[in-house]
Design a protein around this motif. Structure first.
Motif, PDB file in Angstrom:
ATOM      1  N   SER A  27      25.558   6.119  37.852  1.00 22.98           N
ATOM      2  CA  SER A  27      27.037   6.280  37.908  1.00 22.98           C
ATOM      3  C   SER A  27      28.207   7.709  36.920  1.00 22.98           C
ATOM      4  N   LEU A  28      27.445   7.212  35.953  1.00 20.47           N
ATOM      5  CA  LEU A  28      28.482   8.331  34.688  1.00 20.47           C
ATOM      6  C   LEU A  28      27.623   9.614  35.571  1.00 20.47           C
ATOM      7  N   HIS A  29      26.511   9.972  35.324  1.00 20.63           N
ATOM      8  CA  HIS A  29      26.292  11.093  36.398  1.00 20.63           C
ATOM      9  C   HIS A  29      26.924  12.051  37.865  1.00 20.63           C
ATOM     10  N   SER A  30      27.359  11.016  37.914  1.00 20.55           N
ATOM     11  CA  SER A  30      27.967  10.803  39.976  1.00 20.55           C
ATOM     12  C   SER A  30      29.617  11.474  39.022  1.00 20.55           C
ATOM     13  N   GLU A  52      35.867  19.034  30.778  1.00 19.86           N
ATOM     14  CA  GLU A  52      35.067  19.697  29.515  1.00 19.86           C
ATOM     15  C   GLU A  52      34.547  18.652  28.644  1.00 19.86           C
ATOM     16  N   ASP A  53      36.129  17.978  28.267  1.00 15.47           N
ATOM     17  CA  ASP A  53      35.895  16.499  27.430  1.00 15.47           C
ATOM     18  C   ASP A  53      34.932  15.614  27.706  1.00 15.47           C
ATOM     19  N   LEU A  54      35.905  15.372  28.575  1.00 17.11           N
ATOM     20  CA  LEU A  54      34.825  14.150  29.549  1.00 17.11           C
ATOM     21  C   LEU A  54      33.572  14.587  29.855  1.00 17.11           C
ATOM     22  N   ASN A  55      32.804  15.749  30.266  1.00 19.33           N
ATOM     23  CA  ASN A  55      31.627  15.615  30.629  1.00 19.33           C
ATOM     24  C   ASN A  55      30.805  15.919  29.459  1.00 19.33           C
ATOM     25  N   ILE A  56      31.222  15.615  27.732  1.00 19.73           N
ATOM     26  CA  ILE A  56      30.368  15.302  26.714  1.00 19.73           C
ATOM     27  C   ILE A  56      30.349  13.926  26.594  1.00 19.73           C
ATOM     28  N   LEU A  57      32.539  13.541  26.702  1.00 16.56           N
ATOM     29  CA  LEU A  57      31.679  11.641  26.775  1.00 16.56           C
ATOM     30  C   LEU A  57      30.566  11.408  27.300  1.00 16.56           C
ATOM     31  N   ILE A  58      30.551  11.983  28.719  1.00 17.19           N
ATOM     32  CA  ILE A  58      29.448  11.276  29.677  1.00 17.19           C
ATOM     33  C   ILE A  58      27.948  11.447  29.393  1.00 17.19           C
ATOM     34  N   ILE A  59      27.677  13.273  28.579  1.00 21.33           N
ATOM     35  CA  ILE A  59      26.737  12.943  28.105  1.00 21.33           C
ATOM     36  C   ILE A  59      26.149  12.315  27.012  1.00 21.33           C
ATOM     37  N   ARG A  61      27.502   9.536  26.596  1.00 22.39           N
ATOM     38  CA  ARG A  61      27.123   8.025  26.519  1.00 22.39           C
ATOM     39  C   ARG A  61      25.503   7.673  27.576  1.00 22.39           C
ATOM     40  N   THR A  62      25.468   8.772  27.981  1.00 22.00           N
ATOM     41  CA  THR A  62      24.192   8.959  28.559  1.00 22.00           C
ATOM     42  C   THR A  62      22.901   8.590  27.486  1.00 22.00           C
TER      43      THR A  62
END
Length: 139
Positions: A27-30, A52-59, A61-62
């Motif tokens: 779900s995060l990666h989607s 970019e900030d959101l992508n860093i948070l997703i990475i 958390r992953t």
């Protein structure tokens, strides 16, 4: 004795937790956003890059989820190894069916063709042996 009982009881839920955490990763990666495309048009005054900030948070958390999954799987391996170390085959199979396979008491009774009392004695003795082995190892 309570600690080993709690750990054994949690064993049957580890696979479900791992599956849930893997689904969270999907779900995060989607939700990862594509990078910005630059054009000659002027942009607003914001200097921050929210995607970019959101992508860093997703990475991040992953990574946390993968660490949690590894921890759960390590706990599962350790508990299964403890169960497999039991010398008595009845104790071994009772704990395996109850905690690793997640069988109910009635399913274990049918599988082993044994009474509830026999299964309960085997489980209680196995837990005592695991506790004794754990105590011996930690000396």
């Amino acid at each position: 004795m309570t600690d080993i009982r709690k750990r054994l009881a949690s064993l049957k839920y580890i696979d479900s937790k791992v599956k849930s955490k893997r689904q969270e990763i999907v779900s995060l990666h989607s939700g990862i956003l594509k990078s910005q495309r630059y054009s000659d048009e002027p942009k607003g005054g914001s200097l921050s890059n929210k995607s970019e900030d959101l992508n860093i948070l997703i990475i991040d958390r992953t990574r946390e989820l993968y660490d949690e999954i590894e921890s759960l799987l390590a706990e599962r391996r350790e508990l299964v190894q403890m169960i497999e170390s039991l010398d008595d085959p009845m104790e071994n199979i009772v704990l395996r069916l109850l905690y690793v396979n997640g069988y109910s008491w009635s399913e274990v009774k049918m599988e082993l063709n044994a009474s509830h009392a026999t299964i309960q004695r085997a489980r209680d003795k196995a837990v005592r042996n695991l506790l004794k082995n754990d105590t011996d190892v930690n000396k």
